[in-house]
Design a protein around this motif. Structure first.
Motif, PDB file in Angstrom:
ATOM      1  N   VAL A  47       3.321  -7.721   6.352  1.00  0.00           N
ATOM      2  CA  VAL A  47       2.952  -6.215   7.000  1.00  0.00           C
ATOM      3  C   VAL A  47       1.640  -5.656   7.020  1.00  0.00           C
ATOM      4  O   VAL A  47       1.070  -5.131   7.978  1.00  0.00           O
ATOM      5  N   ARG A  48       0.850  -6.252   5.925  1.00  0.00           N
ATOM      6  CA  ARG A  48      -0.433  -5.789   5.701  1.00  0.00           C
ATOM      7  C   ARG A  48      -1.461  -6.414   7.082  1.00  0.00           C
ATOM      8  O   ARG A  48      -2.008  -5.804   7.336  1.00  0.00           O
ATOM      9  N   SER A  49      -1.025  -7.522   7.129  1.00  0.00           N
ATOM     10  CA  SER A  49      -1.913  -8.414   8.165  1.00  0.00           C
ATOM     11  C   SER A  49      -1.662  -7.855   9.502  1.00  0.00           C
ATOM     12  O   SER A  49      -2.422  -8.055  10.392  1.00  0.00           O
ATOM     13  N   SER A  50      -0.506  -7.091   9.838  1.00  0.00           N
ATOM     14  CA  SER A  50      -0.392  -6.860  10.870  1.00  0.00           C
ATOM     15  C   SER A  50      -1.027  -5.346  11.417  1.00  0.00           C
ATOM     16  O   SER A  50      -1.266  -4.909  12.454  1.00  0.00           O
ATOM     17  N   LEU A  51      -1.711  -4.992  10.599  1.00  0.00           N
ATOM     18  CA  LEU A  51      -2.498  -3.656  10.745  1.00  0.00           C
ATOM     19  C   LEU A  51      -3.949  -4.072  11.037  1.00  0.00           C
ATOM     20  O   LEU A  51      -4.446  -4.987  10.517  1.00  0.00           O
ATOM     21  N   PRO A  52      -4.648  -2.997  11.597  1.00  0.00           N
ATOM     22  CA  PRO A  52      -6.119  -3.462  11.918  1.00  0.00           C
ATOM     23  C   PRO A  52      -6.976  -3.166  10.586  1.00  0.00           C
ATOM     24  O   PRO A  52      -6.348  -2.605   9.421  1.00  0.00           O
ATOM     25  N   GLU A  53      -8.044  -3.887  10.379  1.00  0.00           N
ATOM     26  CA  GLU A  53      -8.714  -3.807   9.339  1.00  0.00           C
ATOM     27  C   GLU A  53      -9.034  -2.392   8.693  1.00  0.00           C
ATOM     28  O   GLU A  53      -8.880  -2.376   7.273  1.00  0.00           O
ATOM     29  N   ASP A  54      -9.144  -1.694   9.352  1.00  0.00           N
ATOM     30  CA  ASP A  54      -9.695  -0.215   8.988  1.00  0.00           C
ATOM     31  C   ASP A  54      -8.338   0.549   8.131  1.00  0.00           C
ATOM     32  O   ASP A  54      -8.581   1.530   7.828  1.00  0.00           O
ATOM     33  N   GLN A  55      -7.330   0.188   8.243  1.00  0.00           N
ATOM     34  CA  GLN A  55      -5.987   0.764   7.827  1.00  0.00           C
ATOM     35  C   GLN A  55      -5.475  -0.072   6.706  1.00  0.00           C
ATOM     36  O   GLN A  55      -4.782   0.405   5.950  1.00  0.00           O
ATOM     37  N   ARG A  56      -6.199  -1.536   6.368  1.00  0.00           N
ATOM     38  CA  ARG A  56      -5.471  -1.834   5.231  1.00  0.00           C
ATOM     39  C   ARG A  56      -5.732  -1.353   3.873  1.00  0.00           C
ATOM     40  O   ARG A  56      -4.791  -1.630   2.956  1.00  0.00           O
ATOM     41  N   ILE A  57      -7.113  -0.787   3.666  1.00  0.00           N
ATOM     42  CA  ILE A  57      -7.112   0.022   2.400  1.00  0.00           C
ATOM     43  C   ILE A  57      -6.217   1.139   2.066  1.00  0.00           C
ATOM     44  O   ILE A  57      -5.725   1.191   0.916  1.00  0.00           O
ATOM     45  N   GLU A  58      -5.930   1.823   3.168  1.00  0.00           N
ATOM     46  CA  GLU A  58      -5.112   3.002   3.215  1.00  0.00           C
ATOM     47  C   GLU A  58      -3.582   2.630   2.889  1.00  0.00           C
ATOM     48  O   GLU A  58      -2.987   3.092   1.867  1.00  0.00           O
ATOM     49  N   PHE A  59      -3.380   1.287   3.513  1.00  0.00           N
ATOM     50  CA  PHE A  59      -1.712   0.843   3.345  1.00  0.00           C
ATOM     51  C   PHE A  59      -1.888   0.083   1.755  1.00  0.00           C
ATOM     52  O   PHE A  59      -0.713   0.670   1.139  1.00  0.00           O
ATOM     53  N   ASP A  60      -2.844  -0.339   1.376  1.00  0.00           N
ATOM     54  CA  ASP A  60      -2.765  -0.931  -0.170  1.00  0.00           C
ATOM     55  C   ASP A  60      -2.488   0.374  -1.222  1.00  0.00           C
ATOM     56  O   ASP A  60      -1.775   0.242  -2.091  1.00  0.00           O
ATOM     57  N   GLN A  61      -3.330   1.695  -0.849  1.00  0.00           N
ATOM     58  CA  GLN A  61      -3.264   2.804  -1.610  1.00  0.00           C
ATOM     59  C   GLN A  61      -1.965   3.517  -1.503  1.00  0.00           C
ATOM     60  O   GLN A  61      -1.321   3.756  -2.455  1.00  0.00           O
ATOM     61  N   SER A  62      -1.334   3.418  -0.282  1.00  0.00           N
ATOM     62  CA  SER A  62       0.097   3.826   0.027  1.00  0.00           C
ATOM     63  C   SER A  62       1.260   3.067  -0.666  1.00  0.00           C
ATOM     64  O   SER A  62       1.992   3.610  -1.590  1.00  0.00           O
ATOM     65  N   VAL A  63       1.008   1.673  -0.700  1.00  0.00           N
ATOM     66  CA  VAL A  63       1.909   0.929  -1.313  1.00  0.00           C
ATOM     67  C   VAL A  63       2.003   1.137  -2.842  1.00  0.00           C
ATOM     68  O   VAL A  63       2.796   1.476  -3.481  1.00  0.00           O
ATOM     69  N   LYS A  64       0.810   1.361  -3.475  1.00  0.00           N
ATOM     70  CA  LYS A  64       0.584   1.553  -4.876  1.00  0.00           C
ATOM     71  C   LYS A  64       1.150   2.971  -5.240  1.00  0.00           C
ATOM     72  O   LYS A  64       2.068   3.060  -6.220  1.00  0.00           O
ATOM     73  N   LEU A  65       1.082   4.268  -4.521  1.00  0.00           N
ATOM     74  CA  LEU A  65       1.538   5.226  -4.729  1.00  0.00           C
ATOM     75  C   LEU A  65       2.915   5.341  -4.474  1.00  0.00           C
ATOM     76  O   LEU A  65       3.663   5.644  -5.519  1.00  0.00           O
ATOM     77  N   ILE A  66       3.615   4.653  -3.612  1.00  0.00           N
ATOM     78  CA  ILE A  66       5.216   4.418  -3.274  1.00  0.00           C
ATOM     79  C   ILE A  66       5.841   3.961  -4.694  1.00  0.00           C
ATOM     80  O   ILE A  66       6.731   4.225  -5.305  1.00  0.00           O
ATOM     81  N   MET A  67       4.907   2.642  -5.060  1.00  0.00           N
ATOM     82  CA  MET A  67       5.527   2.131  -6.025  1.00  0.00           C
ATOM     83  C   MET A  67       5.420   2.813  -7.575  1.00  0.00           C
ATOM     84  O   MET A  67       6.572   2.789  -8.450  1.00  0.00           O
ATOM     85  N   ASP A  68       4.544   3.670  -7.779  1.00  0.00           N
ATOM     86  CA  ASP A  68       4.556   4.368  -8.915  1.00  0.00           C
ATOM     87  C   ASP A  68       5.715   5.813  -8.771  1.00  0.00           C
ATOM     88  O   ASP A  68       6.073   6.161  -9.759  1.00  0.00           O
ATOM     89  N   VAL A  69       5.863   5.913  -7.631  1.00  0.00           N
ATOM     90  CA  VAL A  69       6.816   7.235  -7.755  1.00  0.00           C
ATOM     91  C   VAL A  69       8.067   6.831  -7.279  1.00  0.00           C
ATOM     92  O   VAL A  69       9.207   7.376  -7.787  1.00  0.00           O
ATOM     93  N   GLU A  70       8.265   6.275  -6.206  1.00  0.00           N
ATOM     94  CA  GLU A  70       9.817   5.532  -5.763  1.00  0.00           C
ATOM     95  C   GLU A  70       9.844   4.341  -5.126  1.00  0.00           C
ATOM     96  O   GLU A  70       9.897   4.076  -3.949  1.00  0.00           O
ATOM     97  N   PRO A  71       9.879   3.274  -6.026  1.00  0.00           N
ATOM     98  CA  PRO A  71       9.686   1.797  -5.546  1.00  0.00           C
ATOM     99  C   PRO A  71      10.805   1.580  -4.562  1.00  0.00           C
ATOM    100  O   PRO A  71      10.434   0.659  -3.603  1.00  0.00           O
ATOM    101  N   GLN A  72      11.901   1.979  -4.834  1.00  0.00           N
ATOM    102  CA  GLN A  72      13.063   1.442  -4.003  1.00  0.00           C
ATOM    103  C   GLN A  72      12.937   1.890  -2.647  1.00  0.00           C
ATOM    104  O   GLN A  72      13.647   1.192  -1.545  1.00  0.00           O
ATOM    105  N   ARG A  73      12.133   2.800  -2.341  1.00  0.00           N
ATOM    106  CA  ARG A  73      11.748   3.379  -1.011  1.00  0.00           C
ATOM    107  C   ARG A  73      11.176   2.549  -0.187  1.00  0.00           C
ATOM    108  O   ARG A  73      11.195   2.368   1.080  1.00  0.00           O
ATOM    109  N   LEU A  74      10.435   1.316  -0.755  1.00  0.00           N
ATOM    110  CA  LEU A  74       9.683   0.357   0.188  1.00  0.00           C
ATOM    111  C   LEU A  74      10.461  -0.370   0.787  1.00  0.00           C
ATOM    112  O   LEU A  74      10.101  -0.990   2.131  1.00  0.00           O
ATOM    113  N   HIS A  75      11.705  -0.706   0.378  1.00  0.00           N
ATOM    114  CA  HIS A  75      12.459  -1.576   1.167  1.00  0.00           C
ATOM    115  C   HIS A  75      12.827  -1.317   2.604  1.00  0.00           C
ATOM    116  O   HIS A  75      13.317  -0.361   2.630  1.00  0.00           O
TER     117      HIS A  75
END
Length: 120
Positions: A71-99
């Motif tokens: 999923v990360r590699s499907s994004l343009p380079e400039d959105q990958r850091i925001e993606f990483d941060q978003s995944v971390k935030l979702i994992m901290d708050v409601e990890p089951q939501r990621l599926h």
């Protein structure tokens, strides 16, 4: 050191920790029923314009890591850091939501959670 300054690979490793079965059997059952298509994404997530976009699979640690990379590699380079941060935030708050989420859905949910936790 802030989590946001860590290399993406370390963030991914940190996120995988604790992704096993939950204490909520009904949540586990719902997760088991989901598939790896956008049709399986919960209705409360932002819609995706790309029906063939890769989605996250949180079924096992291995499938989570593989799908995060895909999923990360499907994004343009400039959105990958925001993606990483978003995944971390979702994992901290409601990890089951990621599926079943696409990159677009992860970014939207991350922005929403960031606004909610930071007051705007």
């Amino acid at each position: 050191m802030s989590i946001w300054k860590l290399p993406a690979a370390l963030i991914m490793v940190a996120m995988v920790t604790g992704c096993g079965p939950s204490d909520n059997p009904s949540a586990d059952a719902a997760s088991d029923q989901a598939t790896t298509t956008n049709d399986a994404a919960p209705h409360n997530q932002a819609g995706s314009s790309d029906r063939n976009a890769p989605v996250l699979d949180t079924g096992t640690e291995a499938s989570l890591q593989e799908s995060l990379d895909r999923v990360r590699s499907s994004l343009p380079e400039d959105q990958r850091i925001e993606f990483d941060q978003s995944v971390k935030l979702i994992m901290d708050v409601e990890p089951q939501r990621l599926h079943g989420m696409t990159a677009e859905q992860v970014l939207a949910a991350g922005r929403q959670l960031h606004q909610r936790t930071n007051g705007g």
